[in-house]
Motif scaffolding. Structure first.
Motif, mmCIF file in Angstrom:
data_model
loop_
_atom_site.group_PDB
_atom_site.id
_atom_site.type_symbol
_atom_site.label_atom_id
_atom_site.label_comp_id
_atom_site.label_asym_id
_atom_site.label_seq_id
_atom_site.Cartn_x
_atom_site.Cartn_y
_atom_site.Cartn_z
ATOM 1 N N ASP A 622 0.810 -1.211 0.000
ATOM 2 C CA ASP A 622 0.000 0.000 0.000
ATOM 3 C C ASP A 622 0.848 1.268 0.000
ATOM 4 O O ASP A 622 0.488 2.257 -0.653
ATOM 5 N N LEU A 623 1.948 1.273 0.733
ATOM 6 C CA LEU A 623 2.780 2.473 0.781
ATOM 7 C C LEU A 623 3.222 2.876 -0.623
ATOM 8 O O LEU A 623 3.086 4.037 -1.028
ATOM 9 N N ASP A 628 2.299 5.971 -5.709
ATOM 10 C CA ASP A 628 2.232 6.088 -7.170
ATOM 11 C C ASP A 628 0.899 6.638 -7.635
ATOM 12 O O ASP A 628 0.831 7.402 -8.611
ATOM 13 N N ARG A 629 -0.184 6.257 -6.946
ATOM 14 C CA ARG A 629 -1.520 6.660 -7.385
ATOM 15 C C ARG A 629 -1.963 8.002 -6.798
ATOM 16 O O ARG A 629 -2.954 8.571 -7.246
ATOM 17 N N PRO A 658 9.054 -2.033 -3.711
ATOM 18 C CA PRO A 658 8.555 -2.319 -5.060
ATOM 19 C C PRO A 658 7.029 -2.253 -5.089
ATOM 20 O O PRO A 658 6.356 -2.519 -4.084
ATOM 21 N N PRO A 659 6.433 -1.923 -6.226
ATOM 22 C CA PRO A 659 4.972 -1.918 -6.318
ATOM 23 C C PRO A 659 4.405 -3.332 -6.220
ATOM 24 O O PRO A 659 5.116 -4.327 -6.417
ATOM 25 N N SER A 660 3.132 -3.421 -5.937
ATOM 26 C CA SER A 660 2.479 -4.731 -5.826
ATOM 27 C C SER A 660 2.620 -5.544 -7.109
ATOM 28 O O SER A 660 2.704 -6.770 -7.065
ATOM 29 N N SER A 661 2.649 -4.867 -8.240
ATOM 30 C CA SER A 661 2.771 -5.576 -9.517
ATOM 31 C C SER A 661 4.082 -6.335 -9.617
ATOM 32 O O SER A 661 4.182 -7.322 -10.348
#
Length: 717
Positions: A622-623, A628-629, A658-661
């Protein structure tokens, strides 16, 4: 409400529903959490495939038993990759099931679950409410028990896990979901194959039968092997009238418990049915504990509280245990694993002693070993004993300090703090948010470590974590301080440069760090709790959970405390297990801070094994994702305001988190290895065509043993 999830068990509509759940959480944690995340994904609505190169879903009208060669199920995530699930394609007519699903339960899922569990929103696995009904159906098939609908994960997620409930409360949501699953099952269940039962239910198995079968089998055992050959019997479960499917659950639990405590064994080894009746199983202790890395004596397996506060004064051998035991007992692991039958002998001696080193507030616990007989062990008793926290910590040779385990596992730290991939999940397993990281090991495996922070006391009138955030009393330090500060902890002069232990909220002794705003400690006047982050050395208001992959593909677990020292249970002011607190209201269980509920704790061993039914649980970063969003990061003095406009800090956060993706596919890969090992167990241990279990087997069997033997549920038992 907050995403809170139970141990692999429970429910509220049937006996087995009280023993389901298989908690998924934000990666680690022992008993509750967020079955979130997703990993990879395939083309939208393409259905399932049972491992690489194996089949798919049945065609219209066909009743198919998938070969499920890999032993687990991979389902499209609708975004170009896959999510890995343990339940293989079920033995159902897909066209009939889809029609019933669409009419009976899909509208309920769409109305209440699509804000997360759909590709049109967060794409959080499982995609049970996806906009594509066919894809939603494939995921729902992994979370339904058509024979016993009340045991379905879809149902117990409401009644036990209390996860994102709808309606008036979680019991209302549980009932609505149960009725929907029952309507779906009514169309499907008649076509399911019957589970075989070699000994008819109405045929009682006597003690004489069991010992006679064992005597006949033992006659063929070479003398040199005899001391290592043991027997476990399911005849008590059979005589108690459990169903054929529940006997399968216990069979899987027996092998899972043995293999989950096989610290250095290279592969899964299943017990052998000695006469084809599915009741008495033979196992060789060397298959699990005949591998060693230089351990010649098992350390005290109890809580650090017992050591430092004198609750327990002797170990399982009757030897004195003093407060200096944590420095005197230090494993000297060898570099390589060697075959060592003497370690199997050592471990079995500890198992026979029972949980006499379990956490207590006075005299040592009784061993709770009523099911150990002269010729065999009752199967549920063995599962129970192997997973007791003190037994588990001892036979897994878990050292006293985290950095020693990390050194033995070969956790890679050659880039310092940049060696790890960090995550922060807001609504995870703990009462507050969770920070955790994934590290690599020199064996090519994984090592996950969490940081859960004590919620502590808040201002008068603020009683829940939601109120704390709403009034700006954010206690979780990593929103405002996302760059971890590594500090020393304890354990023989360990330095911050070992990159094992980080500052959270301090719990000062004698001195108060600047910015602490001290509150009285739960432990009394000796310590004070800091309300806010100080970044100082010393005891921290945190506990850490660790998961790593065992050589056989299953998982090892450890808990660490405020100095980086080994613990056997988790404080209820950090994390809670709904399985142990079934009578509490939803809000009290999931939101109220501090020691506001009975002090029954999640523990290393059974809680970890039970919760992680699928291996590594999923979570979103989430952080990073919210950064990013552009939302909804916690704001204010204790939120991200102090760094969100600082380009250097933002760049560092993006480097470390790193992002969730990126993280989701890694979670799915970690799950895949675990589920492949579980598939080896289920293929051999389950009787019949359907090689799935629909409850987490270890917890089901443990709780059966606790009821059968009337063993009490204590602080951490």
């Amino acid at each position: 409400m907050r995403l809170f999830h139970a141990l692999t068990s429970l429910g509220c509509c049937s006996a087995l529903a009280l023993l389901n759940a298989a908690c998924g959480i934000s990666i680690l944690g022992y008993g509750a959490g967020n079955d979130g995340g997703g990993g990879g994904g395939g083309d939208h609505g393409t259905g399932t495939r049972s491992g690489p190169g194996t089949g798919g879903s049945a065609g219209a009208g066909a009743v198919e038993i998938s070969d499920c060669e890999a032993g687990y199920n991979e389902i499209s995530d609708g975004r170009g990759g896959v999510n890995v699930e343990q339940v293989c394609p079920l033995l159902v007519d897909r066209s009939v099931s889809l029609l019933a699903f669409t009419s009976a339960i899909y509208p309920l899922l769409r109305a209440n679950c699509s804000s997360c569990h759909s590709t049109e929103t967060r794409a959080t696995a499982p995609l049970i409410a996806d906009v594509d009904a066919k894809l939603a159906h494939e995921y729902a098939l992994t979370r339904v028990n058509f024979k016993q609908p009340a045991d379905s994960k879809l149902v117990v997620r409401m009644g036990v896990d209390r996860h994102a409930c709808f309606g008036s409360d979680c019991m209302d949501a549980n009932q609505q979901m149960l009725e929907a699953v029952q309507a779906w099952a009514a169309a499907v269940a008649p076509g399911l194959p019957e589970t075989p039962r070699p000994v008819p239910m109405d045929e009682e198995i006597s003690e004489t039968d069991v010992t006679g079968w064992i005597e006949a089998d033992r006659a063929g055992i070479p003398a040199a092997d005899a001391e290592f050959i043991k027997y476990a019997s399911l005849h008590e479960l059979h005589n108690a009238g459990v169903s054929a499917d529940e006997l399968n659950v216990a069979r899987v639990a027996l092998s899972k418990a043995l293999n989950s405590t096989a610290r250095w064994a290279p592969e899964v080894a299943n017990p052998a049915d000695i006469n084809g009746k599915g009741i008495v199983y033979r196992f060789d202790t060397r298959d699990y504990w005949g591998y060693n890395k230089g351990v010649t004596k098992l350390h005290f397996g109890g809580s650090d509280d017992d050591v430092f506060f004198g609750y327990t004064t002797v170990n399982y051998l009757g030897e004195p245990v003093g407060s200096d035991v944590t420095t005197k007992e230090k494993y000297s692991y060898t570099a390589e694993v060697e075959r060592d039958p003497s370690f199997a002998r050592l471990v079995w001696g500890r198992v026979l002693a029972g949980n006499v080193e379990g956490a207590s507030t006075g005299e040592p616990l009784p061993p709770f070993v009523d099911g150990f007989k002269t010729d065999y062990i009752e199967a549920s008793q063995l599962v129970f004993t192997l997973t007791r926290p003190d037994v588990y910590s001892a036979i897994m040779a878990i050292p006293w300090y985290a950095q020693d385990l990390e050194a033995e596992l070969g956790v890679i730290k050659d880039e310092g703090m940049k060696s790890y991939e960090y995550m922060v999940t807001k609504e995870a397993h703990p009462i507050d948010s969770r920070m955790y990281w994934r590290a690599r090991t020199t064996s090519g495996g994984y090592y996950w470590k969490t940081w859960d922070v004590w919620t502590g006391q808040l201002a008068d009138g603020v009683t829940t974590i939601e109120e704390a955030y709403a009034t700006g009393q954010i206690r979780f330090p990593f929103w405002a301080h996302p760059i971890p500060k590594f500090v020393s902890g304890t354990g023989g002069g360990v330095l911050a440069e070992t990159f094992s232990f980080i500052a959270t909220l301090a719990q000062p002794f004698n001195s108060t760090p600047p910015g602490c705003d001290p509150q009285p400690s739960y432990a009394g006047a000796q310590f004070s709790n800091c309300r806010y982050y100080t970044g100082t050395e010393g005891m921290q208001q945190s506990e850490e959970e660790v998961i790593w992959d065992l050589p056989n593909g299953l998982q090892g677990y450890a808990l660490w405390g405020g100095f980086g020292q080994r613990r056997i249970d988790s404080m209820v002011n950090a994390v809670r297990d709904p399985r142990l607190h079934r009578g509490l209201t939803d809000a009290k269980l999931a939101s109220e801070i501090g020691h506001t509920i009975p002090d029954r704790r999640q523990n290393v061993g059974s809680s970890c094994i039970g919760c992680h039914a699928d291996g590594v649980s999923r979570g979103d970063n989430d952080l990073r994702d919210w950064l990013d969003r552009g939302g909804p990061l916690p704001a204010g003095e204790r939120g991200v305001d102090r760094w969100i406009d600082d380009e250097q800090t933002v760049a560092q956060v993006r480097e470390l988190y790193p992002p969730s993706s990126v993280m989701r596919p890694k979670m799915e890969d970690d799950r895949r290895g675990f589920l492949a090992a579980m598939a080896k167990i289920k293929r051999d241990m389950i009787l019949g065509e359907d090689k799935n279990v629909y409850v987490e087997p270890a917890i089901w069997t443990i709780e059966w043993a606790q009821g059968f033997y009337r063993y009490p549920v204590t602080t951490s038992n």
